[in-house]
Design an enzyme around this catalytic site. Structure first.
Site, mmCIF file in Angstrom:
data_model
loop_
_atom_site.group_PDB
_atom_site.id
_atom_site.type_symbol
_atom_site.label_atom_id
_atom_site.label_comp_id
_atom_site.label_asym_id
_atom_site.label_seq_id
_atom_site.Cartn_x
_atom_site.Cartn_y
_atom_site.Cartn_z
ATOM 1 N N HIS A 190 -29.525 23.931 -31.542
ATOM 2 C CA HIS A 190 -28.411 23.017 -31.263
ATOM 3 C C HIS A 190 -28.258 22.805 -29.759
ATOM 4 C CE1 HIS A 190 -24.613 20.932 -31.932
ATOM 5 N NE2 HIS A 190 -24.101 21.647 -30.949
ATOM 6 N N CYS A 239 -24.264 22.483 -38.011
ATOM 7 C CA CYS A 239 -25.482 22.258 -37.248
ATOM 8 C C CYS A 239 -26.004 23.486 -36.511
ATOM 9 C CB CYS A 239 -25.218 21.122 -36.274
ATOM 10 S SG CYS A 239 -26.660 20.604 -35.372
#
Length: 298
Positions: free
Chosen positions: A186, A132
């Site tokens: 993120h 991610c």
């Protein structure tokens, strides 16, 4: 010529610097000189249009050619100026191209299919790195991951790539109003100087069902993870992505009413684990017809 000038906004100082009018003393016509001296704003549209008309009528050939050339250059420069369209940037966490617009006929995705039909669908766009934070840092900075950069899901773009201008900062530096909703980087505090507003993320319960909340609370794992999926019979706005979608629509309307071009980034959290969504979306599929993968590792 008047239409060209009227069709473009003037700066506070009148026409751009490359549209140059000679001083009034250069004109042989006394009335024309007085017109230029008496203009409420020398170099303004009114002065230019009056000047051009009188120059044409009085036969000031050389000066007229000089002004016409300057105005043609101005017109070309304005025509060549790049458009600054508003940008809606949608990021979806852990979504692979298993959509109807990519040939997955078993997926019900009418809205994104309609969006794809109105734009350019990239058939050979790949994920730089399958975690991610690292993939988002790579996307937002335009840099490839290396053995020393963009490695884990906890990656900060501003730490791994200091001094690099990320996408949001690039838009902001070029006059855009930049807004972050949901999961774009993120970490919400990554590269915040590139946003015109504080990044916004929705607050919502992960699970709608009490039994699932209880499982999450009593999980001995320190992160208190619950079941991997849930189909709560709740409205869209109960879960985080529903709240995010509503906020995005509100911001689109708000920003569209402004005078400044905008870059609106909207980062949806699903289909990241856990797979939670309102029951009505699960009901779109016949569970007994879903084919399981032959290999769970590819």
């Amino acid at each position: 010529l008047a239409k060209v000038l009227r069709g473009h906004r003037q700066s506070s100082s009148g026409l751009p610097a490359h549209v140059i009018l000679p001083p009034p003393e250069r004109f042989s016509d006394p009335k024309l000189s007085r017109t230029l001296r008496g203009s409420p704003r020398p170099g303004s549209f009114r002065a230019v249009s009056v000047t051009c008309k009188r120059l044409f009528l009085k036969g000031e050939t050389m000066v007229w050619r000089r002004i016409l050339f300057s105005l043609c250059v101005f017109s070309l420069c304005v025509s060549a100026a790049p458009l600054r369209p508003n940008v809606l940037f949608i990021v979806v966490d852990d979504l692979r191209p298993e959509l109807a617009c990519y040939g997955a006929a078993h997926i019900v995705s009418p809205n994104i299919d309609r969006l794809a039909s109105r734009g350019v669908l990239f058939q050979r766009a790949y994920c730089m790195v399958p975690v991610c934070g690292a993939s988002r840092a790579s996307l937002m900075t335009g840099l490839r991951p290396t053995r020393n950069r963009f490695l884990t899901y906890r990656t900060y773009a501003q730490v791994d790539a200091p001094g690099v201008t990320p996408l949001n900062s690039h838009f902001k530096a070029h006059g855009y109003y930049t807004v972050s909703n949901g999961k774009v980087f993120h970490h919400a505090d990554d590269c915040v100087e590139g946003w015109s507003e504080r990044p916004w993320r929705p607050r919502a319960q992960t699970y709608a069902l009490q039994v699932n909340r209880r499982k999450a609370r009593t999980n001995p794992n320190r992160r208190k993870r619950g079941p991997p999926f849930e189909a709560g019979d709740v409205p869209d706005e109960y879960y985080a992505d529903g709240k995010l979608a509503r906020k995005a629509v509100q911001d689109l309307r708000r920003l569209a009413a402004g005078k400044q071009p905008f870059f609106l980034a909207v980062g949806f959290f699903k289909p990241h684990l856990p797979f939670v969504a309102p029951k009505k979306y699960w009901d779109l599929y016949a569970h007994n017809k879903i084919k399981l993968p032959s290999n769970y590792y590819v």
